[in-house]
Motif scaffolding. Structure first.
Motif, mmCIF file in Angstrom:
data_model
loop_
_atom_site.group_PDB
_atom_site.id
_atom_site.type_symbol
_atom_site.label_atom_id
_atom_site.label_comp_id
_atom_site.label_asym_id
_atom_site.label_seq_id
_atom_site.Cartn_x
_atom_site.Cartn_y
_atom_site.Cartn_z
ATOM 1 N N CYS A 45 26.879 61.412 109.680
ATOM 2 C CA CYS A 45 26.949 60.701 110.953
ATOM 3 C C CYS A 45 26.898 61.670 112.125
ATOM 4 C CB CYS A 45 28.230 59.878 111.004
ATOM 5 S SG CYS A 45 28.453 59.022 112.574
ATOM 6 N N PRO A 46 25.934 61.528 113.025
ATOM 7 C CA PRO A 46 25.815 62.465 114.158
ATOM 8 C C PRO A 46 27.049 62.490 115.061
ATOM 9 C CG PRO A 46 23.813 61.164 113.932
ATOM 10 C CD PRO A 46 24.820 60.558 113.013
ATOM 11 N N THR A 47 27.623 61.316 115.356
ATOM 12 C CA THR A 47 28.758 61.310 116.267
ATOM 13 C C THR A 47 30.018 61.878 115.609
ATOM 14 O OG1 THR A 47 29.110 58.962 115.724
ATOM 15 C CG2 THR A 47 27.925 59.465 117.748
ATOM 16 N N TYR A 48 30.152 61.701 114.301
ATOM 17 C CA TYR A 48 31.281 62.332 113.620
ATOM 18 C C TYR A 48 31.101 63.846 113.617
ATOM 19 C CZ TYR A 48 34.949 63.385 110.285
ATOM 20 O OH TYR A 48 36.075 63.898 109.692
ATOM 21 N N LEU A 49 29.869 64.317 113.452
ATOM 22 C CA LEU A 49 29.621 65.756 113.503
ATOM 23 C C LEU A 49 29.961 66.312 114.883
ATOM 24 C CD1 LEU A 49 26.206 66.073 111.597
ATOM 25 C CD2 LEU A 49 28.486 66.653 110.761
ATOM 26 N N LEU A 50 29.692 65.525 115.934
ATOM 27 C CA LEU A 50 29.985 65.990 117.290
ATOM 28 C C LEU A 50 31.475 66.016 117.583
ATOM 29 C CD1 LEU A 50 27.310 64.238 119.575
ATOM 30 C CD2 LEU A 50 27.344 66.622 118.816
ATOM 31 N N TRP A 51 32.197 64.952 117.208
ATOM 32 C CA TRP A 51 33.555 64.762 117.708
ATOM 33 C C TRP A 51 34.643 64.819 116.637
ATOM 34 C CZ3 TRP A 51 30.828 59.910 119.724
ATOM 35 C CH2 TRP A 51 29.983 60.268 120.796
ATOM 36 N N GLY A 52 34.273 64.651 115.366
ATOM 37 C CA GLY A 52 35.269 64.697 114.307
ATOM 38 C C GLY A 52 36.289 63.583 114.375
ATOM 39 N N GLU A 53 35.928 62.478 114.991
ATOM 40 C CA GLU A 53 36.836 61.341 115.147
ATOM 41 C C GLU A 53 36.538 60.291 114.078
ATOM 42 O OE1 GLU A 53 39.336 60.892 117.164
ATOM 43 O OE2 GLU A 53 39.090 62.677 118.430
ATOM 44 N N GLU A 54 37.556 59.883 113.349
ATOM 45 C CA GLU A 54 37.371 58.903 112.273
ATOM 46 C C GLU A 54 36.731 57.617 112.780
ATOM 47 O OE1 GLU A 54 37.508 57.004 108.567
ATOM 48 O OE2 GLU A 54 37.801 59.116 109.052
ATOM 49 N N MET A 55 37.158 57.145 113.949
ATOM 50 C CA MET A 55 36.634 55.883 114.465
ATOM 51 C C MET A 55 35.207 56.012 114.990
ATOM 52 S SD MET A 55 38.587 53.433 113.824
ATOM 53 C CE MET A 55 39.715 53.889 112.524
ATOM 54 N N ASP A 56 34.691 57.242 115.052
ATOM 55 C CA ASP A 56 33.294 57.447 115.408
ATOM 56 C C ASP A 56 32.484 57.871 114.191
ATOM 57 O OD1 ASP A 56 33.147 56.827 118.229
ATOM 58 O OD2 ASP A 56 34.514 58.508 118.512
ATOM 59 N N SER A 57 32.926 57.389 113.028
ATOM 60 C CA SER A 57 32.163 57.511 111.786
ATOM 61 C C SER A 57 31.794 56.106 111.332
ATOM 62 C CB SER A 57 33.007 58.197 110.710
ATOM 63 O OG SER A 57 34.026 57.314 110.252
ATOM 64 N N PRO A 58 30.835 55.962 110.433
ATOM 65 C CA PRO A 58 30.489 54.623 109.958
ATOM 66 C C PRO A 58 31.668 53.882 109.326
ATOM 67 C CG PRO A 58 28.758 56.169 109.400
ATOM 68 C CD PRO A 58 29.892 56.980 109.939
ATOM 69 N N ARG A 59 32.450 54.579 108.485
ATOM 70 C CA ARG A 59 33.558 53.864 107.845
ATOM 71 C C ARG A 59 34.615 53.483 108.875
ATOM 72 N NH1 ARG A 59 36.906 58.303 104.136
ATOM 73 N NH2 ARG A 59 37.813 59.474 105.883
ATOM 74 N N GLY A 60 34.787 54.300 109.920
ATOM 75 C CA GLY A 60 35.725 53.947 110.975
ATOM 76 C C GLY A 60 35.261 52.746 111.766
ATOM 77 N N ARG A 61 33.987 52.677 112.035
ATOM 78 C CA ARG A 61 33.445 51.530 112.768
ATOM 79 C C ARG A 61 33.510 50.264 111.918
ATOM 80 N NH1 ARG A 61 29.323 55.819 114.566
ATOM 81 N NH2 ARG A 61 30.064 56.324 116.673
ATOM 82 N N ILE A 62 33.259 50.407 110.617
ATOM 83 C CA ILE A 62 33.376 49.251 109.720
ATOM 84 C C ILE A 62 34.831 48.779 109.660
ATOM 85 C CG2 ILE A 62 33.211 48.514 107.307
ATOM 86 C CD1 ILE A 62 30.723 50.286 107.058
ATOM 87 N N LEU A 63 35.772 49.711 109.650
ATOM 88 C CA LEU A 63 37.189 49.332 109.654
ATOM 89 C C LEU A 63 37.505 48.500 110.897
ATOM 90 C CD1 LEU A 63 40.098 49.456 108.620
ATOM 91 C CD2 LEU A 63 40.343 51.657 109.798
ATOM 92 N N ARG A 64 36.984 48.891 112.046
ATOM 93 C CA ARG A 64 37.212 48.110 113.263
ATOM 94 C C ARG A 64 36.549 46.733 113.163
ATOM 95 N NH1 ARG A 64 39.761 49.744 117.627
ATOM 96 N NH2 ARG A 64 40.378 51.942 117.767
ATOM 97 N N PRO A 97 26.876 56.089 98.593
ATOM 98 C CA PRO A 97 26.654 55.844 97.162
ATOM 99 C C PRO A 97 26.915 54.394 96.769
ATOM 100 C CG PRO A 97 28.764 56.926 97.491
ATOM 101 C CD PRO A 97 28.104 56.872 98.838
ATOM 102 N N SER A 98 27.580 53.638 97.641
ATOM 103 C CA SER A 98 27.906 52.242 97.335
ATOM 104 C C SER A 98 26.880 51.258 97.884
ATOM 105 C CB SER A 98 29.293 51.891 97.902
ATOM 106 O OG SER A 98 30.279 52.743 97.372
ATOM 107 N N GLY A 99 25.877 51.762 98.554
ATOM 108 C CA GLY A 99 24.835 50.892 99.081
ATOM 109 C C GLY A 99 25.286 50.013 100.233
ATOM 110 N N VAL A 100 26.243 50.493 101.032
ATOM 111 C CA VAL A 100 26.731 49.712 102.161
ATOM 112 C C VAL A 100 25.618 49.553 103.196
ATOM 113 C CG1 VAL A 100 28.405 49.613 104.054
ATOM 114 C CG2 VAL A 100 29.100 50.465 101.809
ATOM 115 N N ARG A 101 25.369 48.317 103.609
ATOM 116 C CA ARG A 101 24.316 48.046 104.593
ATOM 117 C C ARG A 101 24.896 48.128 106.007
ATOM 118 N NH1 ARG A 101 19.396 46.101 103.138
ATOM 119 N NH2 ARG A 101 18.974 46.819 105.267
ATOM 120 N N TYR A 102 25.246 49.330 106.401
ATOM 121 C CA TYR A 102 25.782 49.529 107.742
ATOM 122 C C TYR A 102 24.758 49.129 108.796
ATOM 123 C CZ TYR A 102 27.547 51.822 111.922
ATOM 124 O OH TYR A 102 27.979 52.073 113.198
ATOM 125 N N ASP A 103 23.474 49.300 108.477
ATOM 126 C CA ASP A 103 22.433 48.917 109.439
ATOM 127 C C ASP A 103 22.526 47.431 109.778
ATOM 128 O OD1 ASP A 103 21.736 48.432 106.767
ATOM 129 O OD2 ASP A 103 19.593 48.604 107.147
#
Length: 459
Positions: A45-64, A97-103
């Motif tokens: 995730c580009p934004t996680y690489l930039l900021w290291g914030e869990e909520m700015d990762s795909p799994r963090g956004r899915i959690l929200r 690896p789980s095939g999550v359709r984040y898109d």
């Protein structure tokens, strides 16, 4: 590590605080449940690489999304901040690896934001201004003509002077920074409406000319038509084409985007062609999803699915026509860095075909980049509405291009070319940037390498 995303301004619309999502295409609970929070998406995730914030990762956004769907959080500024920060690059989809359709999930969330979150008036006005122009081919050509005039009289050069910069709005300065140089001579050269194949016809195709593509990259459209014809394709270029809707659907503007899609289907489906060819990765990825996006429209669903099945990136088509390769490709002795546009590599899975096609050109040395799966920061209108994050990613990509020792950059998406070129200029290492089809066109026509390295007309 750079600062995190800017604070989202605005507030939930009436009734949205208690209930974040409405019932129209809300995030699918089954898709949310597919995420097991394993963390494989984090380094992708580009934004996680930039900021290291869990909520700015795909799994963090899915959690929200999950919390919002359960009513534990509302459509508040903090949730919107993290969802807005997503570039929609889809690198996480490939990495999961789980095939999550984040898109699919992010496509479902963004219209909810536009309906249920009240952005400040100045943000709404800026976005409305962008979408009044960008998805309109005629208006984009007007903008391109205005840029050509500004360049001719020296106004664009004057904008680089600090005293004048203080007088010009930030949005205008940003648009000028990102826009390419434009020449009237290039704007006056239309893309032919019908190009006959060389030799025996093997395929009949329609070419999407696009909106930004038609305004700023008309030379790419002309090169595309020539290359397809050289490979035995009859090329139709319908006039007055509708926008494909990609920019708007990616920004959550669902209703106008879907109407543009219906218009384009109606225009193209009467042409009796084998494929609809696209040379812009963002457009192609959206067009291949029409079947899913219009699935619940009984009048359009079957037509949209048929349309999507016929869409091909130009590199896909050419890669499959190797037997029709022109008799002799001229040498292009150049070291070329190939950038994987996110909506080509991740969204469409087109990675090998452009490299295979470019490998046919004698003496062209193709070099891949470090961190090839990290977005350059273009991402539709992202580099206009989130300039700080976009610049951080653009600078990262530019550093990798420079480290490759390339003499020229190539990518299958105009937005990427503009974004990376701007970052290279900021770094003091400007390079010419071209679409891969332009390199093949030069090899077919025997253009000298110095002309190719000088960049395309108007840049």
């Amino acid at each position: 590590m750079s600062a995190g995303p800017p604070r989202a301004q605005g507030h939930a619309r009436a009734g949205a605080a208690a209930q974040a999502f409405d019932d129209h295409h809300s995030p699918d609970p089954a898709l949310i449940a597919d995420c097991v929070h394993c963390g494989f998406c984090l380094p992708a995730c580009p934004t996680y690489l930039l900021w290291g914030e869990e909520m700015d990762s795909p799994r963090g956004r899915i959690l929200r999304m999950d919390l919002a769907a359960r009513g534990q959080i509302g459509m508040d500024a903090e949730a919107v901040r993290h969802w807005d920060a997503c570039l929609g690059c889809m690198a996480c989809v490939d990495a999961c690896p789980s095939g999550v359709r984040y898109d699919r999930l992010v496509e479902q969330v963004r219209p909810q934001i536009e309906r249920r979150f009240a952005r400040p008036w100045h943000v709404r006005a800026a976005r409305a201004g962008l979408f009044a122009v960008l998805p309109n081919p005629r208006r984009m050509r007007t903008v391109a003509s205005a840029l050509a005039l500004a360049e001719t009289v020296g106004l664009r050069r004057a904008l680089q002077l600090r005293p004048l910069q203080r007088l010009v709005p930030k949005t205008v300065r940003r648009l000028d920074e990102m826009a390419p140089s434009v020449r009237f001579t290039d704007l006056r050269t239309p893309t032919p409406r019908h190009v006959v194949p060389r030799g025996q016809r093997v395929m009949r195709v329609a070419l999407l000319t696009g909106c930004v593509q038609d305004g700023f990259f008309a030379h790419v459209n002309r090169a595309t038509a020539r290359v397809l014809a050289a490979h035995g394709c009859e090329v139709l270029v319908p006039p007055m084409q509708s926008c494909c809707g990609a920019l708007e659907i990616h920004a959550g503007r669902e209703r106008p985007a879907l109407q543009r899609m219906r218009n384009l289907i109606a225009q193209m489906e009467t042409l009796n062609v084998d494929h609809i060819v696209v040379n812009s990765a963002g457009c192609g990825s959206a067009m291949k999803e029409y079947g899913a996006l219009l699935a619940d429209d009984p009048f359009w669903s079957a037509r949209a699915a048929s349309f999507s099945a016929s869409v091909r990136d130009v590199m896909e088509v050419i890669a499959g026509l190797d037997v029709q390769l022109p008799a002799r490709l001229h040498s292009l002795p150049a070291r070329v860095a190939y950038h994987d546009a996110c909506h080509l590599a991740h969204a469409q899975g087109v990675r090998l075909q452009p490299r295979a096609v470019l490998a046919r050109i004698p003496d062209l040395e193709l070099v891949d980049l470090k961190e090839p799966d990290v977005c350059c920061g273009s991402a539709g209108i992202y580099n206009l509405v989130a300039p700080r994050a976009a610049d951080d990613l653009g600078n990262r990509k530019a550093a990798n291009v420079t480290a490759s020792g390339a003499e020229l950059l190539t990518a299958g998406n105009g937005g990427c070319l503009l974004q990376i070129q701007a970052a290279l200029r900021r770094a003091g290492h400007p390079l010419p940037a071209v679409h891969p089809v332009e390199l093949l066109d030069a090899a077919i026509r025997g253009l000298p390498v110095v002309q190719v390295l000088a960049g395309p007309p108007g840049r």
